[in-house]
Design a protein around this motif. Sequence first.
Motif, mmCIF file in Angstrom:
data_model
loop_
_atom_site.group_PDB
_atom_site.id
_atom_site.type_symbol
_atom_site.label_atom_id
_atom_site.label_comp_id
_atom_site.label_asym_id
_atom_site.label_seq_id
_atom_site.Cartn_x
_atom_site.Cartn_y
_atom_site.Cartn_z
ATOM 1 N N ARG A 157 0.665 -1.428 0.094
ATOM 2 C CA ARG A 157 0.318 -0.256 0.096
ATOM 3 C C ARG A 157 0.363 1.550 -0.201
ATOM 4 N NH1 ARG A 157 -2.217 3.941 -1.059
ATOM 5 N NH2 ARG A 157 -3.750 4.877 0.552
ATOM 6 N N ASN A 158 1.830 1.502 0.774
ATOM 7 C CA ASN A 158 3.120 2.688 0.725
ATOM 8 C C ASN A 158 3.610 3.052 -0.756
ATOM 9 O OD1 ASN A 158 4.942 0.500 0.922
ATOM 10 N ND2 ASN A 158 5.279 0.926 2.647
ATOM 11 N N GLU A 159 3.703 1.515 -1.271
ATOM 12 C CA GLU A 159 4.225 2.092 -2.447
ATOM 13 C C GLU A 159 2.739 2.434 -3.997
ATOM 14 O OE1 GLU A 159 7.523 -0.531 -3.644
ATOM 15 O OE2 GLU A 159 8.132 -0.971 -1.501
ATOM 16 N N LYS A 160 2.341 2.519 -3.086
ATOM 17 C CA LYS A 160 0.712 2.891 -4.529
ATOM 18 C C LYS A 160 1.233 4.102 -4.914
ATOM 19 C CE LYS A 160 -3.512 2.984 -5.204
ATOM 20 N NZ LYS A 160 -5.772 2.696 -4.364
ATOM 21 N N ASN A 161 1.712 5.023 -4.585
ATOM 22 C CA ASN A 161 1.833 5.918 -6.179
ATOM 23 C C ASN A 161 2.623 5.624 -6.827
ATOM 24 O OD1 ASN A 161 0.392 7.986 -4.250
ATOM 25 N ND2 ASN A 161 1.745 9.002 -3.617
ATOM 26 N N ILE A 162 4.148 5.367 -6.629
ATOM 27 C CA ILE A 162 5.167 5.366 -7.085
ATOM 28 C C ILE A 162 4.744 3.917 -8.706
ATOM 29 C CG2 ILE A 162 6.518 3.715 -5.485
ATOM 30 C CD1 ILE A 162 8.855 4.030 -7.475
ATOM 31 N N CYS A 163 4.244 3.159 -8.398
ATOM 32 C CA CYS A 163 4.141 1.925 -8.587
ATOM 33 C C CYS A 163 2.563 2.621 -9.526
ATOM 34 C CB CYS A 163 3.620 0.803 -7.940
ATOM 35 S SG CYS A 163 4.415 -0.108 -7.185
ATOM 36 N N MET A 164 1.040 3.449 -9.083
ATOM 37 C CA MET A 164 0.081 3.297 -9.878
ATOM 38 C C MET A 164 0.918 4.651 -11.416
ATOM 39 S SD MET A 164 -2.879 2.292 -9.964
ATOM 40 C CE MET A 164 -2.998 2.625 -10.786
ATOM 41 N N ASN A 165 2.258 5.804 -11.282
ATOM 42 C CA ASN A 165 2.625 6.554 -12.216
ATOM 43 C C ASN A 165 2.968 5.677 -13.045
ATOM 44 O OD1 ASN A 165 2.077 8.650 -11.359
ATOM 45 N ND2 ASN A 165 3.982 8.998 -10.300
#
Length: 351
Positions: free
Chosen positions: A322-330
């Motif tokens: 969950r805490n890597e959602k931003n980088i992964c979604m990009n």
Amino acid sequence: MEEFKSDLPHNNYTNGGSVTARCSSNIALIKYWGKKDIQIPMNPSLSFTLTESFTESNVKFMPKDCEGFMVNVYLDNQLNELFVPRIYIFFERIEPYVPFLRSFEFEIHTHNTFPHSSGIASSASGMGALALCLVEMEAKFGVEFTEEEKLKKASFLARLGSGSACRSLYPGLAVWGKSEFVKGSSDLYAVPYPYEVHKIFRNFQDTILLIDEGRKKVSSSTGHKLMENHPYAKQRFVSASENLGKMIPALKEGNLKAFGEIVEHEALSLHAMMLTSFPSFILMKPGTIAAIEKIREFRKQTSAHLFFTLDAGANVHLLYPRNEKNICMNFIENELKQFCSNGNFINDFCF
Ligand code: PMV
């Protein structure tokens, strides 16, 4: 199997009624591929139950006099005759444990939260929801269940409809198949994962790249059958069991690297079995391979913990914390979306 038999009296159901249940889809981390007898897995499996992708079913039951089963299924309010033969097979298998199936005409209304044509199997959530409805009916007729007993029986029944469905009854992680590493595990039903899980796996994300939204060329049942004379089957069953053993400390310690290695090895082993069966078949599409290559590149360039797994199809499940959602979604938006049919993907997560 005696514990799953019902002590309800036969032919004494005069009242109709209706029950409703919901069951999620699941994605296997350790894959079940190969079975014997009636839905007995050749190796234990472990899965994440999803949260947003679920089936909700309502079963109306009306007393009837004639022999035989009578079932009508409506998917999103449209009569769907394709499901009926499978439900009759399911009913035949579970009749020893659910005595009232011939006493009613059933009208099943079902809805999936994920698109029906997405290539996401609805058999796990669909069979899970139907099994839960039948157990709810038993409860209505007077069988006294604890919540735990209800889920256990529903898991037992769901397995007879679609093997991997039995894991869907439990939120979080579930294990199906007898394993020396998991206490209480059984070939007959799934159990909630009984050990400590590191907080990094809480709300673990699963973004499903819809690479191919068409129907699969080869069904899971055909794939399972091809494991019967498969030259590498024996080793595959051993390897899956060992992978489950290795997964337990990875889940406890929050060891994402080990988790990813095991999960990806499982996914590729599953497809390796398909590639090397007689006859062989390929469910991956060019987009599947291209996405995997990109994921590996991305991992080299960043410290992100983004891993892939595959089910019996072309779609790619992306697993990340969950805490890597931003980088992964990009990354998904910029690099992986191009491989999705009509740019479609689904964001889900495990509880
Ligand atoms: O439950 P089935 O017969 O649809 O088989 C499912 C097989 C896999 O999805 C490939 C693996 C699994 O364990 O869910």
